[in-house]
Design an enzyme around this catalytic site. Structure first.
Site, PDB file in Angstrom:
ATOM      1  N   ASP A   1      -0.096   5.170   0.997  1.00 13.57           N
ATOM      2  CA  ASP A   1      -0.473   6.069   1.906  1.00 13.57           C
ATOM      3  C   ASP A   1      -0.650   5.590   3.309  1.00 13.57           C
ATOM      4  O   ASP A   1      -1.271   4.514   3.511  1.00 13.57           O
ATOM      5  CB  ASP A   1      -1.956   6.920   1.614  1.00 13.57           C
ATOM      6  CG  ASP A   1      -1.828   7.838   0.199  1.00 13.57           C
ATOM      7  OD1 ASP A   1      -0.789   8.710   0.254  1.00 13.57           O
ATOM      8  OD2 ASP A   1      -2.648   7.476  -0.435  1.00 13.57           O
TER       9      ASP A   1
ATOM     10  N   ASP B   1       0.799  -1.174  -0.071  1.00 14.54           N
ATOM     11  CA  ASP B   1       0.034  -0.013  -0.046  1.00 14.54           C
ATOM     12  C   ASP B   1       0.865   1.210  -0.031  1.00 14.54           C
ATOM     13  O   ASP B   1       2.171   1.048   0.245  1.00 14.54           O
ATOM     14  CB  ASP B   1      -1.088   0.005   1.325  1.00 14.54           C
ATOM     15  CG  ASP B   1      -1.646   1.197   1.463  1.00 14.54           C
ATOM     16  OD1 ASP B   1      -2.482   1.495   0.504  1.00 14.54           O
ATOM     17  OD2 ASP B   1      -1.522   1.888   2.548  1.00 14.54           O
TER      18      ASP B   1
ATOM     19  N   ASP C   1      -1.344  -0.620   6.049  1.00 15.87           N
ATOM     20  CA  ASP C   1      -1.708  -0.047   7.350  1.00 15.87           C
ATOM     21  C   ASP C   1      -3.147  -0.270   7.907  1.00 15.87           C
ATOM     22  O   ASP C   1      -3.266   0.373   8.812  1.00 15.87           O
ATOM     23  CB  ASP C   1      -1.166   1.531   7.438  1.00 15.87           C
ATOM     24  CG  ASP C   1      -2.021   2.386   6.512  1.00 15.87           C
ATOM     25  OD1 ASP C   1      -2.036   2.055   5.302  1.00 15.87           O
ATOM     26  OD2 ASP C   1      -2.558   3.324   7.172  1.00 15.87           O
TER      27      ASP C   1
END
Length: 220
Positions: free
Chosen positions: A9, A7, A167
């Site tokens: 961001d 991922d 995250d």
């Protein structure tokens, strides 16, 4: 072969300042008050249209998405993507180490647009690092596993050869839906308790590399 998909961001870069500011502009465009910081960060990782529907069910989502994109581009132009979305400390060094391993391929699966990802990779000198790049323009929103299926197909990797690093709960649920291990990171935008679908959760990049090495050595 091993395929490591990241991922962006909240995992590799900290873009929350621009996300929060652009979201405030999106809500202002439809005459609404922006939601709380935690609520905005809670939808990071989703495609913009899906995120807007969750945050403002009755609003004009098309107008909000357009306003968000315009604001994000303007904010990035003011300071440059390298400053507005800085890499987390240790991220670049970890990517260099993993990329130097002859049997490791790196990929990206992000809720960003193609344009947004291109600008970010260029700003950080990461062009050519990720051999497969899956963006929101061409896939259903996370946690739909479409991005991971396409990434594996592009490089010829099996589920057993692939891991997803992120995250948010959306990243971990996407990994579970695709049948690949999800490695969570604790420094991003969702609390660790939300990463219940993760194979493991790392507190820094060194711990992440150790967890990856252990996974490849032992298997699941």
């Amino acid at each position: 072969m091993r395929l490591v998909i990241f991922d962006v961001d909240g995992t590799l870069v900290d873009s929350q300042a621009d996300i929060l500011a652009a979201m405030a502009e999106a809500f202002a465009a439809v005459g609404e008050r922006a939601p709380a910081r935690a609520d905005v960060l809670g939808i990071v990782g989703l495609s913009l249209d899906v995120a807007m529907q969750r945050l403002a069910p009755a609003a004009d989502h098309g107008r909000m998405v357009a306003a968000y994109k315009d604001a994000y581009v303007a904010l990035r132009a003011q300071t440059g993507a390298a400053q507005s979305s800085p890499l987390y400390p240790g991220a670049q060094e970890m990517l260099e180490r993993l990329g130097a391993e002859p049997d490791v391929l790196l990929g990206v699966a992000t809720g960003k647009s193609r344009r947004g990802l291109d600008k970010l990779l260029e700003a950080h000198g990461l062009d050519g690092v990720f051999v497969t790049q899956q963006v929101a323009d061409f896939h259903p929103s996370k946690p739909n596993p479409s991005m991971l299926y396409q990434a594996m197909a592009e490089v010829g990797a099996s589920k057993a050869q692939t891991v997803m690093i992120g995250d948010t709960s959306f990243d971990m649920e996407m990994a579970a839906a695709a049948g690949v291990p999800g490695f969570g990171v604790s420094w991003g935008y969702h609390p660790v308790k939300a990463l219940h679908a993760a194979h493991t959760v790392a507190d820094d990049f060194a711990a992440l590399e150790t967890a990856l090495a252990r996974h490849w050595r032992v298997g699941v």
